[in-house]
Scaffold this motif. Sequence first.
Motif, PDB file in Angstrom:
ATOM      1  N   HIS A  68       0.789  -1.229   0.190  1.00  0.00           N
ATOM      2  CA  HIS A  68      -0.112  -0.088  -0.021  1.00  0.00           C
ATOM      3  C   HIS A  68       0.788   1.212  -0.239  1.00  0.00           C
ATOM      4  N   PHE A  69       1.875   1.413   0.466  1.00  0.00           N
ATOM      5  CA  PHE A  69       2.918   2.402   0.861  1.00  0.00           C
ATOM      6  C   PHE A  69       3.607   2.705  -0.281  1.00  0.00           C
ATOM      7  N   TYR A  70       4.275   1.729  -1.353  1.00  0.00           N
ATOM      8  CA  TYR A  70       4.541   1.775  -2.410  1.00  0.00           C
ATOM      9  C   TYR A  70       3.803   2.213  -3.423  1.00  0.00           C
ATOM     10  N   THR A  71       2.505   1.694  -3.427  1.00  0.00           N
ATOM     11  CA  THR A  71       1.519   2.342  -4.363  1.00  0.00           C
ATOM     12  C   THR A  71       1.052   3.666  -4.354  1.00  0.00           C
ATOM     13  N   TRP A  72       1.263   4.202  -2.935  1.00  0.00           N
ATOM     14  CA  TRP A  72       0.977   5.592  -2.452  1.00  0.00           C
ATOM     15  C   TRP A  72       2.050   6.377  -3.240  1.00  0.00           C
ATOM     16  N   VAL A  73       3.165   5.900  -2.693  1.00  0.00           N
ATOM     17  CA  VAL A  73       4.206   6.813  -3.438  1.00  0.00           C
ATOM     18  C   VAL A  73       4.441   6.904  -4.829  1.00  0.00           C
ATOM     19  N   LEU A  74       4.151   5.953  -5.551  1.00  0.00           N
ATOM     20  CA  LEU A  74       4.272   5.754  -7.081  1.00  0.00           C
ATOM     21  C   LEU A  74       2.988   6.693  -7.593  1.00  0.00           C
ATOM     22  N   ASP A  75       2.060   6.772  -6.900  1.00  0.00           N
ATOM     23  CA  ASP A  75       0.615   7.592  -7.210  1.00  0.00           C
ATOM     24  C   ASP A  75       1.045   9.040  -6.840  1.00  0.00           C
ATOM     25  N   ASN A  76       1.968   9.304  -5.958  1.00  0.00           N
ATOM     26  CA  ASN A  76       2.158  10.839  -5.430  1.00  0.00           C
ATOM     27  C   ASN A  76       3.355  11.263  -5.861  1.00  0.00           C
ATOM     28  N   VAL A  77       4.258  10.486  -6.754  1.00  0.00           N
ATOM     29  CA  VAL A  77       5.752  11.048  -6.856  1.00  0.00           C
ATOM     30  C   VAL A  77       5.546  12.208  -7.728  1.00  0.00           C
ATOM     31  N   LEU A  78       6.446  13.141  -7.661  1.00  0.00           N
ATOM     32  CA  LEU A  78       6.665  14.152  -8.392  1.00  0.00           C
ATOM     33  C   LEU A  78       7.447  14.021  -9.724  1.00  0.00           C
ATOM     34  N   HIS A  79       6.877  14.296 -10.859  1.00  0.00           N
ATOM     35  CA  HIS A  79       7.149  14.099 -12.195  1.00  0.00           C
ATOM     36  C   HIS A  79       7.608  15.753 -13.110  1.00  0.00           C
ATOM     37  N   CYS A  80       9.008  15.562 -12.888  1.00  0.00           N
ATOM     38  CA  CYS A  80       9.609  16.957 -13.298  1.00  0.00           C
ATOM     39  C   CYS A  80       9.544  16.869 -14.953  1.00  0.00           C
ATOM     40  N   PRO A  81       8.852  17.844 -15.538  1.00  0.00           N
ATOM     41  CA  PRO A  81       8.765  17.938 -17.111  1.00  0.00           C
ATOM     42  C   PRO A  81      10.261  17.995 -17.662  1.00  0.00           C
ATOM     43  N   ALA A  82      11.117  18.714 -17.145  1.00  0.00           N
ATOM     44  CA  ALA A  82      12.448  18.832 -17.728  1.00  0.00           C
ATOM     45  C   ALA A  82      13.420  18.786 -16.821  1.00  0.00           C
ATOM     46  N   PRO A  83      14.672  18.477 -17.084  1.00  0.00           N
ATOM     47  CA  PRO A  83      15.702  18.533 -16.064  1.00  0.00           C
ATOM     48  C   PRO A  83      15.649  19.739 -15.396  1.00  0.00           C
ATOM     49  N   VAL A  84      16.182  19.788 -14.265  1.00  0.00           N
ATOM     50  CA  VAL A  84      16.039  20.939 -13.434  1.00  0.00           C
ATOM     51  C   VAL A  84      17.614  21.454 -13.382  1.00  0.00           C
ATOM     52  N   ALA A  85      17.624  22.793 -13.435  1.00  0.00           N
ATOM     53  CA  ALA A  85      18.733  23.401 -13.594  1.00  0.00           C
ATOM     54  C   ALA A  85      19.062  24.112 -12.211  1.00  0.00           C
ATOM     55  N   LYS A  86      20.237  24.285 -11.627  1.00  0.00           N
ATOM     56  CA  LYS A  86      20.488  24.864 -10.624  1.00  0.00           C
ATOM     57  C   LYS A  86      20.514  26.460 -10.795  1.00  0.00           C
ATOM     58  N   PRO A  87      19.855  27.356 -10.084  1.00  0.00           N
ATOM     59  CA  PRO A  87      19.795  28.930 -10.372  1.00  0.00           C
ATOM     60  C   PRO A  87      21.003  29.511 -10.016  1.00  0.00           C
ATOM     61  N   GLU A  88      21.341  30.482 -10.697  1.00  0.00           N
ATOM     62  CA  GLU A  88      22.610  31.333 -10.120  1.00  0.00           C
ATOM     63  C   GLU A  88      22.560  31.737  -8.985  1.00  0.00           C
ATOM     64  N   GLY A  89      23.410  31.548  -8.102  1.00  0.00           N
ATOM     65  CA  GLY A  89      23.463  31.877  -6.861  1.00  0.00           C
ATOM     66  C   GLY A  89      22.951  31.086  -5.722  1.00  0.00           C
ATOM     67  N   ALA A  90      22.253  29.910  -6.105  1.00  0.00           N
ATOM     68  CA  ALA A  90      21.778  29.108  -5.408  1.00  0.00           C
ATOM     69  C   ALA A  90      22.516  28.705  -4.162  1.00  0.00           C
ATOM     70  N   GLU A  91      22.001  28.587  -2.957  1.00  0.00           N
ATOM     71  CA  GLU A  91      22.803  27.969  -1.760  1.00  0.00           C
ATOM     72  C   GLU A  91      23.112  26.376  -2.227  1.00  0.00           C
ATOM     73  N   VAL A  92      24.469  26.064  -1.920  1.00  0.00           N
ATOM     74  CA  VAL A  92      25.101  24.583  -2.017  1.00  0.00           C
ATOM     75  C   VAL A  92      25.318  24.072  -0.514  1.00  0.00           C
ATOM     76  N   TRP A  93      24.873  22.865  -0.210  1.00  0.00           N
ATOM     77  CA  TRP A  93      25.134  22.425   1.035  1.00  0.00           C
ATOM     78  C   TRP A  93      26.015  21.190   0.655  1.00  0.00           C
ATOM     79  N   TYR A  94      27.283  21.337   1.601  1.00  0.00           N
ATOM     80  CA  TYR A  94      28.167  20.260   1.675  1.00  0.00           C
ATOM     81  C   TYR A  94      28.231  19.573   2.945  1.00  0.00           C
TER      82      TYR A  94
END
Length: 94
Positions: A68-94
């Motif tokens: 049930h949990f995996y079914t819920w995850v698959l039904d609610n996953v975020l699908h990005c329409p295009a590759p996400v690019a890091k914006p200029e000046g974005a904070e980067v964690w290390y």
Amino acid sequence: MDYYKKVDYDMKAESAEDRNHANHCVENLQQRLMCSPDRNIYTYHWVNRHEMPWGNLFSSHRCVDWDHFYTWVLDNVLHCPAPVAKPEGAEVWY
């Protein structure tokens, strides 16, 4: 090894990256235990040879319905329409 076959990560390796990965895994397990405690009720019973009630540690627990949990995850996953690019000046964690 019977279940996971070839393992691509050695938890006993000595590199800093491997230690950081192992520490991250242990930290996640600790958070799971601390943030999602077992809310089961434990009863106590009088037992011979004890002056105090003895905890019944064999009570039933409700496990996660993983299908049930995996079914819920698959039904609610975020699908990005295009590759996400890091914006200029974005904070980067290390």
